[in-house]
Design an enzyme around this catalytic site. Sequence first.
Site, short mmCIF file in Angstrom:
data_model
loop_
_atom_site.label_atom_id
_atom_site.label_comp_id
_atom_site.label_asym_id
_atom_site.label_seq_id
_atom_site.Cartn_x
_atom_site.Cartn_y
_atom_site.Cartn_z
N ASP A 178 0.08 5.11 1.02
CA ASP A 178 -0.04 6.01 2.17
C ASP A 178 -0.09 5.22 3.47
O ASP A 178 -0.96 4.38 3.67
CB ASP A 178 -1.32 6.85 2.05
CG ASP A 178 -1.35 7.71 0.80
OD1 ASP A 178 -0.84 8.83 0.85
OD2 ASP A 178 -1.86 7.23 -0.23
N ASP A 201 0.87 -1.16 0.00
CA ASP A 201 0.00 0.00 0.00
C ASP A 201 0.92 1.22 0.00
O ASP A 201 2.10 1.13 0.35
CB ASP A 201 -0.89 -0.04 1.24
CG ASP A 201 -1.74 1.21 1.39
OD1 ASP A 201 -2.37 1.62 0.40
OD2 ASP A 201 -1.74 1.79 2.49
N ASP A 238 -1.70 -0.90 5.85
CA ASP A 238 -1.96 -0.38 7.20
C ASP A 238 -3.44 -0.17 7.49
O ASP A 238 -3.79 0.58 8.40
CB ASP A 238 -1.20 0.94 7.41
CG ASP A 238 -1.78 2.09 6.59
OD1 ASP A 238 -2.10 1.86 5.40
OD2 ASP A 238 -1.92 3.20 7.13
#
Length: 223
Positions: free
Chosen positions: A15, A13, A171
Amino acid sequence: MEPSPQLSAVLFDLDGTLLDTAPDMIATLDQLLVEESHQPIDYEYGRAHVSNGALGLIDIAFGELEEAHRLSLRDRYLKLYENHLATLTTSFAGMDAVLEHLEQTNIQWGIVTNKPGYLTEPLLETLGLLSRCACVVSGDTLPERKPHPRPLLYAAELIGLEPASAMYVGDASRDIEAGRAAGMTTVAATYGFIMPDDDPGAWRADHYVDNPVDLINLVERYA
């Protein structure tokens, strides 16, 4: 989860996992708030919500709005952010070592993000990462976005590997949900943008890392 089959690629991922984009995204939000005669947001509170994207930030900063106004603020936010993509953004501490390890051991790496391509690719280019990664699948590359598994499966197709030989690191719960549905080994990046009321332990990831450098040992287990 046992390390099988042999790892061929690690997908990230963007960000909150590969890059710490919070400083630029919150600075942009504060700029918009001032334009709208509001006070800047508490940085740590805003940071925890960055993984929810522009609309998520608009929601926590402005509260409940009529949808047309909400979308108008989102569009203005994105215009402002486009001009400050990499002013303060950096890789998370230790991530450069992770990428170097992957490249030195001939394990490909790529990015699967819900961030739109017109923001993702210039950001990666500015930071010198675009030419290094094996693939970039952005939020508008396909009709589907995470938590749908299709973006991850498409990334595997682009690299030319079986999903089961890939690891996905993210996250947010949608990252782990997408990775599990795609049949990849999933890793929850608990160093990322985790909301205070979120419980990463409930995501059912295969592994959890509190620091990017922990990925090196994990990758070696699957090599």
